[in-house]
Scaffold this active site. Structure first.
Site, PDB file in Angstrom:
ATOM      1  N   CYS A 124       0.829  -1.196   0.000  1.00 16.03           N
ATOM      2  CA  CYS A 124       0.000   0.000   0.000  1.00 16.03           C
ATOM      3  C   CYS A 124       0.872   1.258   0.000  1.00 16.03           C
ATOM      4  O   CYS A 124       0.650   2.185  -0.783  1.00 16.03           O
ATOM      5  CB  CYS A 124      -0.939  -0.009   1.202  1.00 16.03           C
ATOM      6  SG  CYS A 124      -2.144   1.343   1.214  1.00 16.03           S
ATOM      7  N   CYS A 231       7.622   4.002   5.916  1.00 16.73           N
ATOM      8  CA  CYS A 231       6.709   3.826   4.780  1.00 16.73           C
ATOM      9  C   CYS A 231       7.420   3.306   3.549  1.00 16.73           C
ATOM     10  O   CYS A 231       6.804   2.698   2.682  1.00 16.73           O
ATOM     11  CB  CYS A 231       6.022   5.148   4.460  1.00 16.73           C
ATOM     12  SG  CYS A 231       7.145   6.457   3.939  1.00 16.73           S
TER      13      CYS A 231
END
Length: 244
Positions: A124, A231
């Site tokens: 994602c 991330c």
């Protein structure tokens, strides 16, 4: 004729600059980055408009309000973050904001139901953040980052300057503490991210961000319960197509 390896050159330059600026005021680091160290090179500041972003953005605005400011809107941000972004840009007079988003077709293929974060957080982050940012930074020589050593154990050795995939990354606030940041907020009457009052000390996408308890690592609320701590934008090799 001997060919120059610019990757090695930039790595050596980053190491020398880190030693030179280790104890420098971050405002001096920014002035040097904007005005003297990288003349003729393309410099951009990347920000999430998170809980601490106002400090570096305010410092940058004092030096040059036209500095390119790049921010990724993943499509999963808190509404409070988007409103805070508008408020800060107006307050600081920044004139060159670029908000980048995932391209619709690759996003639809990778995350047709919009719940990829629940199944595979790394994938994602890759499609929603890593790839769009790589596209936005294509051609950028110097990336200004707001990371600090105190934020997480994974960042405790963060250098002031580092070389990554043909680019130099500058971390002017690397050696600042939470007290330093709080003092700067107060001294310049900077607005706080509205979620900070609710215990959000590191703010990313809404599905993967939670408040932290007093004394917890500021990033403990990111991807809670997972081994994931970043991330991906600070841990991958960049190319036009991304790539982990």
């Amino acid at each position: 004729m001997t060919m120059i390896d610019f990757t090695d050159y930039k790595a050596a330059k980053a190491q020398i600059l880190s030693a030179e600026f280790e104890d420098a005021d971050p405002r001096d680091v920014l002035r040097a980055a904007f005005k003297t160290l990288f003349v003729g090179e393309r410099v951009a500041l990347v920000t999430s408009f998170g809980a601490e972003s106002a400090v570096l953005l305010h410092m940058a605005a004092q030096v040059d309000r036209t500095i390119p400011v790049v921010s990724v809107d993943t499509g999963k941000l808190f509404g409070e973050t988007r409103r805070y972004r508008r408020k800060l840009v107006e307050r600081l007079g920044l004139t060159n904001l670029r908000v980048v988003e995932p391209e619709p077709e690759p996003l639809a293929q990778a995350d047709p139901k919009g719940v990829l974060w629940h199944q595979d957080a790394d994938a994602c982050c890759h499609v929603r953040k890593v790839v769009p940012l790589a596209r936005a930074l294509d051609g950028v020589d110097v990336w200004l980052s707001g990371r600090k050593r105190y934020q997480a154990s994974s960042r405790e050795r963060l250098p002031m300057f580092e070389a990554e995939e043909g680019r130099i990354k500058v971390n002017p606030l690397a050696n600042w503490t939470r007290d330093d940041l709080d003092g700067y907020f107060d001294a310049h009457d900077l607005p706080r991210h509205p979620l900070e009052a609710d215990g959000y000390l590191s703010i990313g996408c809404q599905p993967c961000t939670e408040p932290v308890a007093p004394g917890e690592d500021p990033r403990a609320g990111r991807w809670r319960g997972q081994a994931k701590t970043e991330c991906g934008i600070h841990t991958v090799l960049y190319s036009q197509g991304g790539g982990i």
